[in-house]
Design a protein around this motif. Structure first.
Motif, PDB file in Angstrom:
ATOM      1  N   PHE A 101       0.816  -1.206   0.000  1.00 28.96           N
ATOM      2  CA  PHE A 101       0.000   0.000   0.000  1.00 28.96           C
ATOM      3  C   PHE A 101       0.853   1.261   0.000  1.00 28.96           C
ATOM      4  O   PHE A 101       0.459   2.277  -0.580  1.00 28.96           O
ATOM      5  N   ASN A 102       2.014   1.208   0.629  1.00 28.98           N
ATOM      6  CA  ASN A 102       2.845   2.406   0.758  1.00 28.98           C
ATOM      7  C   ASN A 102       4.261   2.229   0.227  1.00 28.98           C
ATOM      8  O   ASN A 102       5.036   3.179   0.284  1.00 28.98           O
ATOM      9  N   SER A 103       4.631   1.059  -0.252  1.00 27.20           N
ATOM     10  CA  SER A 103       5.995   0.829  -0.728  1.00 27.20           C
ATOM     11  C   SER A 103       6.016  -0.374  -1.659  1.00 27.20           C
ATOM     12  O   SER A 103       5.011  -1.093  -1.785  1.00 27.20           O
ATOM     13  N   PHE A 104       7.161  -0.596  -2.306  1.00 25.74           N
ATOM     14  CA  PHE A 104       7.317  -1.730  -3.221  1.00 25.74           C
ATOM     15  C   PHE A 104       8.747  -2.252  -3.124  1.00 25.74           C
ATOM     16  O   PHE A 104       9.638  -1.622  -2.557  1.00 25.74           O
ATOM     17  N   ARG A 105       8.971  -3.414  -3.716  1.00 29.89           N
ATOM     18  CA  ARG A 105      10.289  -4.059  -3.689  1.00 29.89           C
ATOM     19  C   ARG A 105      10.593  -4.630  -5.063  1.00 29.89           C
ATOM     20  O   ARG A 105       9.726  -5.230  -5.707  1.00 29.89           O
ATOM     21  N   VAL A 106      11.845  -4.449  -5.521  1.00 34.33           N
ATOM     22  CA  VAL A 106      12.279  -4.952  -6.826  1.00 34.33           C
ATOM     23  C   VAL A 106      13.135  -6.195  -6.616  1.00 34.33           C
ATOM     24  O   VAL A 106      13.790  -6.353  -5.577  1.00 34.33           O
ATOM     25  N   PRO A 107      13.148  -7.126  -7.598  1.00 31.15           N
ATOM     26  CA  PRO A 107      13.940  -8.349  -7.448  1.00 31.15           C
ATOM     27  C   PRO A 107      15.413  -8.121  -7.783  1.00 31.15           C
ATOM     28  O   PRO A 107      15.806  -7.082  -8.312  1.00 31.15           O
ATOM     29  N   PHE A 145      -9.105   4.299  -6.001  1.00 36.01           N
ATOM     30  CA  PHE A 145      -9.109   2.930  -5.491  1.00 36.01           C
ATOM     31  C   PHE A 145      -7.842   2.623  -4.690  1.00 36.01           C
ATOM     32  O   PHE A 145      -7.885   1.852  -3.722  1.00 36.01           O
ATOM     33  N   TRP A 146      -6.745   3.216  -5.101  1.00 35.88           N
ATOM     34  CA  TRP A 146      -5.503   3.029  -4.340  1.00 35.88           C
ATOM     35  C   TRP A 146      -5.655   3.592  -2.920  1.00 35.88           C
ATOM     36  O   TRP A 146      -5.318   2.930  -1.939  1.00 35.88           O
ATOM     37  N   ARG A 147      -6.190   4.781  -2.834  1.00 33.12           N
ATOM     38  CA  ARG A 147      -6.337   5.426  -1.518  1.00 33.12           C
ATOM     39  C   ARG A 147      -7.415   4.739  -0.679  1.00 33.12           C
ATOM     40  O   ARG A 147      -7.257   4.596   0.550  1.00 33.12           O
ATOM     41  N   VAL A 148      -8.508   4.323  -1.295  1.00 37.10           N
ATOM     42  CA  VAL A 148      -9.572   3.644  -0.547  1.00 37.10           C
ATOM     43  C   VAL A 148      -9.072   2.318   0.004  1.00 37.10           C
ATOM     44  O   VAL A 148      -9.330   1.969   1.172  1.00 37.10           O
ATOM     45  N   GLY A 149      -8.352   1.548  -0.818  1.00 40.81           N
ATOM     46  CA  GLY A 149      -7.807   0.278  -0.339  1.00 40.81           C
ATOM     47  C   GLY A 149      -6.837   0.467   0.819  1.00 40.81           C
ATOM     48  O   GLY A 149      -6.859  -0.285   1.799  1.00 40.81           O
ATOM     49  N   THR A 150      -5.987   1.480   0.723  1.00 42.45           N
ATOM     50  CA  THR A 150      -5.044   1.754   1.809  1.00 42.45           C
ATOM     51  C   THR A 150      -5.758   2.191   3.078  1.00 42.45           C
ATOM     52  O   THR A 150      -5.435   1.738   4.185  1.00 42.45           O
ATOM     53  N   HIS A 195     -11.272  -5.014   6.067  1.00 44.18           N
ATOM     54  CA  HIS A 195     -10.209  -5.804   5.437  1.00 44.18           C
ATOM     55  C   HIS A 195     -10.660  -6.364   4.088  1.00 44.18           C
ATOM     56  O   HIS A 195      -9.841  -6.503   3.177  1.00 44.18           O
ATOM     57  N   SER A 196     -11.926  -6.678   3.963  1.00 41.34           N
ATOM     58  CA  SER A 196     -12.432  -7.129   2.662  1.00 41.34           C
ATOM     59  C   SER A 196     -12.444  -5.985   1.651  1.00 41.34           C
ATOM     60  O   SER A 196     -12.147  -6.192   0.456  1.00 41.34           O
ATOM     61  N   CYS A 197     -12.774  -4.784   2.116  1.00 42.98           N
ATOM     62  CA  CYS A 197     -12.784  -3.628   1.211  1.00 42.98           C
ATOM     63  C   CYS A 197     -11.401  -3.211   0.759  1.00 42.98           C
ATOM     64  O   CYS A 197     -11.265  -2.466  -0.225  1.00 42.98           O
ATOM     65  N   SER A 198     -10.357  -3.676   1.447  1.00 45.67           N
ATOM     66  CA  SER A 198      -8.996  -3.333   1.010  1.00 45.67           C
ATOM     67  C   SER A 198      -8.673  -3.913  -0.356  1.00 45.67           C
ATOM     68  O   SER A 198      -7.730  -3.447  -1.022  1.00 45.67           O
ATOM     69  N   PHE A 199      -9.444  -4.910  -0.826  1.00 48.04           N
ATOM     70  CA  PHE A 199      -9.203  -5.493  -2.149  1.00 48.04           C
ATOM     71  C   PHE A 199      -9.689  -4.587  -3.272  1.00 48.04           C
ATOM     72  O   PHE A 199      -9.471  -4.895  -4.449  1.00 48.04           O
ATOM     73  N   LEU A 200     -10.347  -3.481  -2.919  1.00 44.86           N
ATOM     74  CA  LEU A 200     -10.641  -2.478  -3.949  1.00 44.86           C
ATOM     75  C   LEU A 200      -9.370  -1.882  -4.527  1.00 44.86           C
ATOM     76  O   LEU A 200      -9.401  -1.252  -5.596  1.00 44.86           O
ATOM     77  N   TRP A 201      -8.261  -2.069  -3.842  1.00 43.37           N
ATOM     78  CA  TRP A 201      -6.970  -1.570  -4.322  1.00 43.37           C
ATOM     79  C   TRP A 201      -6.635  -2.141  -5.699  1.00 43.37           C
ATOM     80  O   TRP A 201      -5.935  -1.491  -6.498  1.00 43.37           O
ATOM     81  N   PHE A 202      -7.110  -3.347  -6.025  1.00 42.89           N
ATOM     82  CA  PHE A 202      -6.779  -3.992  -7.305  1.00 42.89           C
ATOM     83  C   PHE A 202      -7.376  -3.270  -8.497  1.00 42.89           C
ATOM     84  O   PHE A 202      -6.986  -3.533  -9.638  1.00 42.89           O
ATOM     85  N   PHE A 203      -8.303  -2.345  -8.271  1.00 42.07           N
ATOM     86  CA  PHE A 203      -8.911  -1.601  -9.374  1.00 42.07           C
ATOM     87  C   PHE A 203      -8.167  -0.303  -9.668  1.00 42.07           C
ATOM     88  O   PHE A 203      -8.690   0.539 -10.401  1.00 42.07           O
ATOM     89  N   ASN A 204      -6.960  -0.122  -9.127  1.00 42.59           N
ATOM     90  CA  ASN A 204      -6.213   1.112  -9.374  1.00 42.59           C
ATOM     91  C   ASN A 204      -5.750   1.175 -10.826  1.00 42.59           C
ATOM     92  O   ASN A 204      -5.756   0.178 -11.561  1.00 42.59           O
TER      93      ASN A 204
END
Length: 306
Positions: A101-107, A145-150, A195-204
């Motif tokens: 939600f607030n960060s990412f990681r690269v391989p 959707f990103w902000r709502v999921g977070t 916690h179920s509504c956090s999956f709205l993040w996938f619609f970003n």
């Protein structure tokens, strides 16, 4: 009135056994109408488990859910592949990235294994820092959707954690009312919903780029488990209210004493004193009736007698 005195004495004797240093007083009153030896209360049971063992089910489930939520490292909610990886990192070197939600990681590419792997000891990259360097805010942005999921994810953590901590208090040392118990169940239900509504993040917009796939990863799987555990715990709370042990034992004791008193009244034969009292009451009734009838004689009759 006699039965009320018996009930009051039984309730008083129950609570005197709960108090330390009152055992001698209770034993001295054992010769009364209430047999104190038939009802022994364990004080530790009253203090440590005021509602019995049933609340431990909801406490265990909610604790598991909260610990599952806290196990996220912040950048393992999804694994993203496709053109959006280039949009995010401004390079086509990485085949995938892991997002939170607030960060990412690269391989990292390991030549000995000839493959890209994630090294989880590395710190996560924040979107703010990358956005300043690569200007990603203008390319995709943190949309609705990103902000709502977070936001829903954070609210779910707060609701679930608060309910979990309060449940531990109610299950171990403090008795709560039925209304408070139901409110805890509603709070856990809201935690499951958020916690179920956090999956709205996938619609970003980043996951909506053509050719991009956002796969469920550890964070999303744990969110499903968290939502399910919170829901089961809330159902356990709303279905049954465990009556406080003190109230239950006092009620059972009063009912048992009242039934014992009724049985003794039915089976006890009448004594001589009761028979004499009944005869005296009948004689007094006849005497009063005779006196009333004598006063009601006609006036003319009394004049003739005189």
């Amino acid at each position: 009135a006699f039965s009320i005195q018996r009930h009051t004495a039984s309730i008083y004797q129950v609570f005197t056994r709960l108090l330390p240093g009152k055992k001698g007083n209770a034993d001295r009153r054992s010769s009364s109408s209430v047999d104190a030896n038939t009802f022994i209360v364990d004080p530790l049971r009253m203090i440590l488990l005021p509602h019995g063992g049933y609340p431990l089910i909801a406490v265990t489930l909610s604790t598991m859910a909260w610990m599952t939520t806290l196990s996220h490292d912040g950048c393992d909610f999804v694994r993203m592949t496709g053109p959006a990886v280039v949009t995010l990192t401004a390079t086509d070197s990485y085949p995938f990235v892991e997002l939170g939600f607030n960060s990412f990681r690269v391989p990292t590419f390991y030549e000995e294994y000839n493959e890209w792997q994630i090294r989880y000891t590395d710190a996560c990259n924040t979107y703010d820092v990358v956005g300043k360097d690569l200007d990603i805010e203008e390319q995709w942005g943190f949309d609705f959707f990103w902000r709502v999921g977070t936001l829903t994810h954070q609210i779910g953590i707060v609701f679930g954690g608060a309910a979990c901590l309060f449940l531990w208090v109610a299950a171990t040392c403090v008795a709560v009312t039925k209304l408070t118990w139901r409110l805890l169940g509603v709070q856990l239900m809201f935690a499951s919903l958020f916690h179920s509504c956090s999956f709205l993040w996938f619609f970003n917009s980043l996951c909506s780029i053509v050719g991009t796939k956002c796969h469920w990863f550890y964070g999303s799987h744990s969110s499903i488990a968290t939502s399910a555990l919170y829901f089961i715990a809330s159902v356990c709370i709303l279905v049954k209210y465990p009556e406080p042990t003190v109230k239950k034992m006092v009620r059972l004791k009063v009912e048992a004493d009242f039934q014992r008193y009724e049985r003794s009244e039915v089976t006890q034969p009448p004594s001589d004193l009761d028979s004499q009292s009944e005869m005296r009451s009948q004689i007094s009734g006849f005497t009063s009736a005779f006196s009333i009838n004598s006063h009601r004689q006609p006036r003319s009759l009394r004049h003739i007698v005189v």
